[in-house]
Every structure is written in C-alpha cells, then in structure tokens.
Design a protein around this motif. Sequence first.
Motif, PDB file in Angstrom:
ATOM      1  N   ARG A 108       4.290 -10.198  13.897  1.00 49.80           N
ATOM      2  CA  ARG A 108       3.584 -11.147  14.685  1.00 49.80           C
ATOM      3  C   ARG A 108       4.022 -11.947  15.647  1.00 49.80           C
ATOM      4  N   LYS A 109       5.287 -12.499  15.574  1.00 48.42           N
ATOM      5  CA  LYS A 109       5.932 -13.124  16.329  1.00 48.42           C
ATOM      6  C   LYS A 109       6.512 -12.280  17.651  1.00 48.42           C
ATOM      7  N   VAL A 110       6.858 -11.256  17.285  1.00 47.25           N
ATOM      8  CA  VAL A 110       7.599 -10.485  18.614  1.00 47.25           C
ATOM      9  C   VAL A 110       6.696  -9.453  19.021  1.00 47.25           C
ATOM     10  N   THR A 111       5.468  -9.376  18.516  1.00 41.89           N
ATOM     11  CA  THR A 111       4.572  -8.225  19.300  1.00 41.89           C
ATOM     12  C   THR A 111       3.220  -8.813  19.355  1.00 41.89           C
ATOM     13  N   LYS A 112       2.288  -8.066  19.741  1.00 39.63           N
ATOM     14  CA  LYS A 112       1.018  -8.488  20.343  1.00 39.63           C
ATOM     15  C   LYS A 112      -0.014  -8.174  18.860  1.00 39.63           C
ATOM     16  N   PHE A 113       0.621  -7.439  17.959  1.00 33.66           N
ATOM     17  CA  PHE A 113      -0.443  -7.046  16.872  1.00 33.66           C
ATOM     18  C   PHE A 113      -0.211  -8.200  15.710  1.00 33.66           C
ATOM     19  N   ASP A 114      -1.248  -8.769  15.348  1.00 39.24           N
ATOM     20  CA  ASP A 114      -1.232  -9.528  14.089  1.00 39.24           C
ATOM     21  C   ASP A 114      -1.816  -9.018  12.747  1.00 39.24           C
ATOM     22  N   PRO A 115      -1.006  -9.046  11.720  1.00 30.90           N
ATOM     23  CA  PRO A 115      -1.365  -8.153  10.583  1.00 30.90           C
ATOM     24  C   PRO A 115      -2.425  -8.848   9.661  1.00 30.90           C
ATOM     25  N   GLY A 116      -2.756 -10.236  10.169  1.00 32.56           N
ATOM     26  CA  GLY A 116      -3.555 -10.877   9.781  1.00 32.56           C
ATOM     27  C   GLY A 116      -3.256 -12.062   8.504  1.00 32.56           C
ATOM     28  N   TYR A 117      -3.981 -13.096   8.546  1.00 36.18           N
ATOM     29  CA  TYR A 117      -3.557 -14.160   7.890  1.00 36.18           C
ATOM     30  C   TYR A 117      -4.016 -13.725   6.033  1.00 36.18           C
ATOM     31  N   GLU A 118      -5.083 -13.349   6.025  1.00 31.01           N
ATOM     32  CA  GLU A 118      -5.625 -12.936   4.547  1.00 31.01           C
ATOM     33  C   GLU A 118      -4.670 -11.614   3.860  1.00 31.01           C
ATOM     34  N   PRO A 119      -4.457 -10.741   4.408  1.00 30.24           N
ATOM     35  CA  PRO A 119      -3.454  -9.687   3.837  1.00 30.24           C
ATOM     36  C   PRO A 119      -2.127 -10.563   3.492  1.00 30.24           C
ATOM     37  N   ILE A 120      -1.676 -11.113   4.384  1.00 31.46           N
ATOM     38  CA  ILE A 120      -0.308 -11.755   3.841  1.00 31.46           C
ATOM     39  C   ILE A 120      -0.426 -12.663   2.556  1.00 31.46           C
ATOM     40  N   GLN A 121      -1.423 -13.382   2.696  1.00 30.75           N
ATOM     41  CA  GLN A 121      -1.805 -14.316   1.758  1.00 30.75           C
ATOM     42  C   GLN A 121      -2.123 -13.371   0.362  1.00 30.75           C
ATOM     43  N   ALA A 122      -2.797 -12.242   0.381  1.00 34.18           N
ATOM     44  CA  ALA A 122      -3.016 -11.392  -0.738  1.00 34.18           C
ATOM     45  C   ALA A 122      -1.625 -10.974  -1.385  1.00 34.18           C
ATOM     46  N   LEU A 123      -0.809 -10.452  -0.268  1.00 33.54           N
ATOM     47  CA  LEU A 123       0.761 -10.235  -0.724  1.00 33.54           C
ATOM     48  C   LEU A 123       1.564 -11.317  -1.459  1.00 33.54           C
ATOM     49  N   GLY A 124       0.991 -12.589  -0.834  1.00 35.67           N
ATOM     50  CA  GLY A 124       1.707 -13.672  -1.710  1.00 35.67           C
ATOM     51  C   GLY A 124       1.251 -13.959  -2.885  1.00 35.67           C
ATOM     52  N   ARG A 125       0.065 -13.545  -3.038  1.00 38.08           N
ATOM     53  CA  ARG A 125      -0.457 -13.780  -4.717  1.00 38.08           C
ATOM     54  C   ARG A 125       0.209 -12.665  -5.578  1.00 38.08           C
ATOM     55  N   ILE A 126       0.427 -11.460  -5.078  1.00 41.34           N
ATOM     56  CA  ILE A 126       0.978 -10.264  -5.602  1.00 41.34           C
ATOM     57  C   ILE A 126       2.557 -10.711  -5.949  1.00 41.34           C
ATOM     58  N   VAL A 127       3.229 -11.161  -5.069  1.00 41.40           N
ATOM     59  CA  VAL A 127       4.689 -11.704  -5.214  1.00 41.40           C
ATOM     60  C   VAL A 127       4.679 -12.642  -6.369  1.00 41.40           C
ATOM     61  N   THR A 128       3.697 -13.564  -6.433  1.00 43.59           N
ATOM     62  CA  THR A 128       3.545 -14.625  -7.080  1.00 43.59           C
ATOM     63  C   THR A 128       3.654 -14.220  -8.632  1.00 43.59           C
ATOM     64  N   TYR A 129       2.637 -13.352  -8.911  1.00 45.33           N
ATOM     65  CA  TYR A 129       2.468 -12.956 -10.332  1.00 45.33           C
ATOM     66  C   TYR A 129       3.409 -11.915 -10.605  1.00 45.33           C
ATOM     67  N   ALA A 130       3.888 -11.194  -9.972  1.00 44.81           N
ATOM     68  CA  ALA A 130       5.099 -10.301 -10.188  1.00 44.81           C
ATOM     69  C   ALA A 130       6.493 -10.870 -10.630  1.00 44.81           C
ATOM     70  N   MET A 131       6.675 -12.045  -9.732  1.00 42.61           N
ATOM     71  CA  MET A 131       8.064 -12.643  -9.938  1.00 42.61           C
ATOM     72  C   MET A 131       7.897 -13.358 -11.103  1.00 42.61           C
ATOM     73  N   PHE A 132       6.799 -14.101 -11.590  1.00 40.85           N
ATOM     74  CA  PHE A 132       6.672 -14.817 -12.889  1.00 40.85           C
ATOM     75  C   PHE A 132       6.878 -13.910 -13.983  1.00 40.85           C
ATOM     76  N   ALA A 133       6.307 -12.598 -13.787  1.00 43.31           N
ATOM     77  CA  ALA A 133       6.715 -11.729 -14.873  1.00 43.31           C
ATOM     78  C   ALA A 133       8.081 -11.416 -15.042  1.00 43.31           C
ATOM     79  N   ASN A 134       8.753 -11.360 -13.817  1.00 46.12           N
ATOM     80  CA  ASN A 134      10.270 -10.801 -13.717  1.00 46.12           C
ATOM     81  C   ASN A 134      10.987 -12.084 -14.460  1.00 46.12           C
ATOM     82  N   VAL A 135      10.838 -13.269 -14.275  1.00 42.21           N
ATOM     83  CA  VAL A 135      11.610 -14.347 -14.721  1.00 42.21           C
ATOM     84  C   VAL A 135      11.150 -14.425 -16.354  1.00 42.21           C
ATOM     85  N   PHE A 136       9.859 -14.244 -16.606  1.00 41.05           N
ATOM     86  CA  PHE A 136       9.520 -14.078 -18.018  1.00 41.05           C
ATOM     87  C   PHE A 136      10.227 -13.035 -18.742  1.00 41.05           C
TER      88      PHE A 136
END
Length: 274
Positions: A108-136
């Motif tokens: 997003r910062k170095v090109t004209k293409f924007d992957p989108g705010y919502e897809p990034i947030q969706a990935l963020g939720r996946i990361v949250t659940y997976a990392m919690f499971a990893n620590v558990f």
Amino acid sequence: MNVVLHPTPSSVMLWDSVVLAGYLALNIVIGWTTLGADRKGVHPPQWVKPLIYLSVPWAVSIHTVTAFLYAGIPGRHFWLTAVMAARFLSSAFAGGPALLIILSLIVRKVTKFDPGYEPIQALGRIVTYAMFANVFLLGLEFFTAFYSNIPGHISPFMYLYRGIEGHDKLVPIMWTSSILAVVSLFILVFPGFRRNENLLAVACASLFISLWIDKGFGLVVGGFVPNMFEGITEYWPTVPEAIITLGVWAIGFLVLTVLYKVAVSVREEGGYHE
C-alpha cells in the motif's frame, strides 16, 4: 534425491516431500491462472476452483506431516508430544498471515494498489486466534512437563528458559521471544488496538520474530539439548552458517519481490475485478 529414487512409504520424510512439492505445484498453478485471468479482465476458469479448495486441507497437511518428523522420534522427549502438529498449525496460521499483513501494508505504501482495510483486519483476527492457540498449546507443554515431574520432559524447558549448570546461551533469546509474544497478543486481543494499522504492524512484526525464535532456536535446539545421554552441548550459529542463512533468506525475498512486482503491476493496470 534418495527420497525420490528410493521412496519408502513408511518414512515420514517421503510424505513430507510429497506434501511440500504438491503445495508448491498448487500455488504455481492457482497463482498463475488467477493472475492471468485478472490481467485479461475475466473470471478465472472453473477448473481452478476445486484446486483452491484442495489447497486449504493440503496446507494443513504440510504442517501436520512436518510435525510428525519431530514427534515420531521417541528418543527426543521435547518433541514426543501429541500436540506437536497442533503447535505447528497454530504458529503457521499466526506467522503466515502476520507476514501477509506486513507485506500488504508495504505494498500500500510503495505502490498504487491498496489491498484494502477490511481484508487486512480479517487477517488480523486470524492472527489473533491462532497466536492465542499457539501460546495456549505451549502452556499445555509446560504444565505436562512440570506437573508430571518427568526429568526428560523438564530438562529442555529448564535449559531454554533458565539454563542448566551454567549452560544458558539461549536463555536471553527465549525470554525475548516470550516477551514479544506477550506484546503482540496484548495489541491483538483488543479490537481498538488491532484496528490501528501502525499498532497492528508492530504486533505482527513482534509476533513473527517471536515465532521465528521459538521454532528456529527453541523447538529445534531444545530438542537436542540435553542429548539422549543427559549431556549438554550448547549450539550457537557460526559465521558461515549465519551467512548461508542470510543468503537463503535473501533469495527468498528476491523471489517474493519479483512475484509481488508482477502481481501488483497487474492490479495497477486495472485488470482486477471484484
């Protein structure tokens, strides 16, 4: 080449090579086909959809079979655990999307293409659940080792996090991994923090480094120390090993950069359709 020339069905290494090569082939076919369709401004062919669905369980099989390489060695107490595959999967589903988020923010910062705010947030939720499971799951390993009080299971954890008889080379880096894991989880579990993309980038970077240390040093080296004769031979990468590793990473980032350049160029041309 011995795996290819002399395949042994009872060997986990054979199946590991099969799932890795198969997933690489799936990525090449799916990526090339969908990107080609985007470039032409048309929908991808229908035959690629089953391959996309197949790639999901295939991705799970990669980390499962790789975990079996470790868990199938009875002489290594640190690896002899039924949750090894689950730990591999949780760390993969945390580290992979975390790296994707970082790359998306860079694109997003170095090109004209924007992957989108919502897809990034969706990935963020996946990361949250997976990392919690990893620590558990890591917590389960600690409980099983110390509550059972079996020396073979306790010793690797003692070596990694406190040191044994003055052997403590990995103690600082393992505590660094733990601190980074806590920092990343603290940011990720609060939606308000996670929606701030600057904080999300910090969380993803902390998480990725934490998992890299945990798997690269903690899991591998911890499985060898102490050895099967209760001896301690500490390991730290030599200069040639570090240079070779940097070279491998450099080649990987070069390939990744070229592929991103191609993909982003197609997106910037406007051939992409929702």
